[in-house]
Design a protein around this motif. Structure first.
Motif, short mmCIF file in Angstrom:
data_model
loop_
_atom_site.label_atom_id
_atom_site.label_comp_id
_atom_site.label_asym_id
_atom_site.label_seq_id
_atom_site.Cartn_x
_atom_site.Cartn_y
_atom_site.Cartn_z
N VAL A 33 28.44 10.11 69.29
CA VAL A 33 27.01 9.87 69.02
C VAL A 33 26.15 10.53 70.08
CG1 VAL A 33 27.26 7.77 67.64
CG2 VAL A 33 27.03 7.59 70.14
N GLY A 34 26.69 10.63 71.31
CA GLY A 34 25.90 11.24 72.38
C GLY A 34 25.68 12.72 72.14
N MET A 35 26.73 13.43 71.74
CA MET A 35 26.59 14.88 71.58
C MET A 35 25.66 15.21 70.41
SD MET A 35 30.40 15.85 70.19
CE MET A 35 30.81 15.83 68.42
N LEU A 36 25.66 14.34 69.39
CA LEU A 36 24.78 14.60 68.25
C LEU A 36 23.33 14.24 68.55
CD1 LEU A 36 26.95 13.50 65.19
CD2 LEU A 36 26.49 15.79 66.07
N SER A 37 23.08 13.68 69.73
CA SER A 37 21.71 13.28 70.05
C SER A 37 21.08 14.21 71.07
CB SER A 37 21.70 11.86 70.61
OG SER A 37 22.04 11.87 71.98
N THR A 38 21.76 15.32 71.41
CA THR A 38 21.24 16.12 72.50
C THR A 38 21.30 17.61 72.20
OG1 THR A 38 21.33 16.52 74.88
CG2 THR A 38 23.43 16.30 73.76
N VAL A 39 20.36 18.35 72.79
CA VAL A 39 20.42 19.81 72.79
C VAL A 39 20.62 20.31 74.22
CG1 VAL A 39 18.99 20.02 70.71
CG2 VAL A 39 17.91 20.09 72.97
N ALA A 40 20.99 19.41 75.12
CA ALA A 40 21.17 19.76 76.54
C ALA A 40 22.44 20.57 76.74
CB ALA A 40 21.23 18.49 77.38
N PRO A 41 22.55 21.25 77.89
CA PRO A 41 23.78 22.03 78.16
C PRO A 41 25.06 21.22 78.05
CG PRO A 41 22.07 22.64 79.72
CD PRO A 41 21.52 21.48 78.93
N TYR A 43 25.97 19.52 75.78
CA TYR A 43 26.45 19.54 74.39
C TYR A 43 27.78 20.30 74.26
CZ TYR A 43 26.67 20.58 69.38
OH TYR A 43 27.09 20.72 68.08
N VAL A 44 27.86 21.45 74.92
CA VAL A 44 29.05 22.30 74.75
C VAL A 44 30.32 21.63 75.31
CG1 VAL A 44 30.11 24.52 75.36
CG2 VAL A 44 27.73 24.44 74.58
N TYR A 115 34.54 26.70 61.17
CA TYR A 115 34.44 26.76 62.63
C TYR A 115 35.85 26.92 63.20
CZ TYR A 115 29.80 24.47 62.31
OH TYR A 115 28.51 24.12 62.02
N HIS A 122 41.46 26.72 75.78
CA HIS A 122 41.47 27.70 74.71
C HIS A 122 42.65 27.57 73.78
CE1 HIS A 122 39.05 30.88 73.05
NE2 HIS A 122 38.23 30.63 74.04
#
Lengths: 188, 340
Positions: A33-41, A43-44, A115, A122
């Motif tokens: 839920v956190g990653m879907l709530s942010t556009v901050a670095p 995110y990656v 995707y 990797h």
């Protein structure tokens, strides 16, 4: 479960897996839920962690399922009311089902979106579905809503565990307690 | 008392979850808000990308000359020819916008290599990005529709915008995608086989000579001239761009795509993009590809530039939306069949 297990606690391996996976799954839900709530670095790396941890948890749940089928579980106390017994059985198999299904849904969902599934280091997984708008929509919706259901079920599980530990004091919490019992195991 | 402890644990957990999800933070810049802000006044076009909505697919190849291997161990840079697919597009949320009304043009590109790696990028033709941060981009999206006063105030808050505005106001337009350069703008890190990492940006420089055209002249050629022109041009002969990698020097700002690096930075020509087929988007191979700039091969990674992460997050939101609306953007041929 017609388990041969007569002891009162899960095996050490089962308890270790339970608590390791508990930490991992709670982290997964919060990262999700956190990653879907942010556009901050962040995110990656959050997405990379979510995929990597998800695959690791999938491997662990397969081991755990085998242990459960081989070693079984300590019996629930005879004093447990039938409704609570039913709730325990259903919620535990619900948790197992979600632990198995969620990583597969995630993997399938990424595959259906074309995707590449790249983990930390990797390491990459092959697609398990062809690209498909409709499948992606279905799988993504399922992954999302089952995640909320998973969190709700975990809250219920925690509430029940605390209820056993603090109110009923019937040994159910101790059966999965992360700590060694320290004293000879009590009869249930 | 024990029941109160249980209630407290549950309430605390649920609150932490809600906070993490952003439900308690209406000011947090979420991908949902960023993508919603891209929508034109009449609402988004269902089934289409939420930005760069008008475009056309292409296929071709990347002819690597091997020079890039000195910068990155990505297999795409070893000498060889690798398959590509891509999308030429206009930076507008309106898939029916007239070509001459859209200042910024873009190219989405995917290079796939036999080692299984996939490199996706989405580039645009201005030499610098409009703003320094994703938050400023959100501010721009909110200010632009409000008119000149709001934009003046916006530029006061984000003076870096003037470099982009200068380009937009003075750079010549062309009448062909084939005559436009496409720039990564964002800085990425290239890691070579020896483990040395360098910050870089890359550009695709057109082989075709740009022929300036006034926007009103372009308008006279029709609203969809660019797609028709590139289709007939590529049908006549493959079109080429040279990929040039610019290497930062110590002290160059990598976290701000609105700032060009000083002239004279070292560059390496790493190969040629050859576009040899144009396919209309509804049935084209680029339609369902998210040109997420964080889909990178071994040997390329994100830098401290905040945009690739923000774009990845927002593009995913756009992809989730448009794939769920596919019925609103029907395929034209062999409906329901698999793509080529």
């Amino acid at each position: 479960m017609s388990s041969p297990m007569n002891h009162t606690r899960f095996s050490g391996a089962q308890r270790l897996l339970h608590w390791t996976m508990a930490a991992g799954i709670v982290a997964m839900l919060f990262i999700g839920v956190g990653m879907l709530s942010t556009v901050a670095p962040s995110y990656v790396p959050l997405v990379a962690t979510h995929k990597t941890l998800g695959v690791a948890l999938f491997a662990l749940v397969l081991v755990r399922l085998v242990l459960r089928l081989v070693l079984g579980a300590p019996p629930l106390p005879a004093s447990l009311p039938p409704l609570m017994r039913l709730g325990a059985v259903l919620s535990h198999w619900g948790l197992y089902g979600l632990m198995i299904v969620m990583p597969l849904l995630g993997w399938a969902m990424l595959s259906a979106a074309a995707y590449p599934v790249v983990l930390f280091g990797h390491f990459r997984l092959p697609p398990i579905l062809p690209q498909s708008d409709s499948l992606h929509t279905l799988l993504w919706g399922a992954h999302r809503w089952l995640a909320f259901a998973f969190f709700a079920l975990i809250l219920l599980h925690v509430a029940a565990a605390l209820f056993h530990a603090l109110v009923r004091r019937d040994g159910v919490f101790e059966a999965m307690s992360p700590l060694p019992s320290g004293k000879p195991e009590r009869p249930a | 008392m024990p029941l109160a402890v249980i209630a407290l644990v549950l309430a605390g957990s649920a609150a932490a979850f809600a906070y993490t999800a952003g439900w308690l933070s209406p000011e947090r810049l979420t991908p949902t808000r960023l993508v919603a802000a891209l929508a034109p006044p009449g609402g988004p076009a269902p089934g289409h990308r939420r930005n760069h909505a008008k475009g056309v697919c292409f296929t071709g190849e990347f002819q690597s000359n091997g020079n890039g291997a000195s910068l990155s161990k990505a297999q795409a840079f070893t000498a060889g020819t690798w398959p590509v697919l891509g999308r030429l597009n206009l930076a507008t949320p309106n898939p029916n916008a007239a070509d001459a009304t859209v200042r910024v043009r873009g190219m989405g590109l995917q290079i796939a290599t036999p080692d299984g790696d996939v490199w996706r990028s989405a580039m645009i033709d201005p030499p610098v990005f409009a703003v320094s941060t994703p938050q400023a981009f959100y501010d721009l999206l909110q200010s632009a529709p409000k008119g000149a006063e709001a934009m003046k105030a916006f530029i006061g808050r984000h003076p870096e915008f003037t470099a982009f505005a200068g380009w937009a106001g003075s750079a010549p337009w062309t009448s062909s995608y084939a005559e436009d350069p496409f720039n990564s703008l964002n800085a990425f890190l290239f890691t070579d086989a020896g483990g040395t990492t360098r910050a870089v940006r890359w550009s695709l420089r057109p082989a075709a000579t740009p022929v300036p055209i006034a926007p009103d002249e372009l308008a006279k050629r029709g609203p969809n001239y660019l797609e028709q022109e590139i289709a007939s041009r590529v049908a006549a002969a493959p079109q080429r761009w040279t990929m040039v990698v610019t290497v930062a020097e110590p002290g160059d700002v990598t976290a701000d795509p609105s700032k060009a690096w000083p002239a004279g930075r070292g560059t390496v020509e790493v190969g040629t993009l050859v576009v040899n087929k144009i396919i209309a988007e509804p049935d084209g191979p680029c339609r369902d590809i998210n040109f997420d700039p964080t889909v990178l091969p071994r040997g390329i990674s994100v830098s401290d530039d905040p945009f690739p992460a923000a774009r990845s997050s927002a593009y995913a939101r756009s992809y989730d939306l448009r794939t769920s609306e596919a019925k609103d953007y029907p395929r034209t041929a062999g409906a329901g069949s698999n793509k080529p």
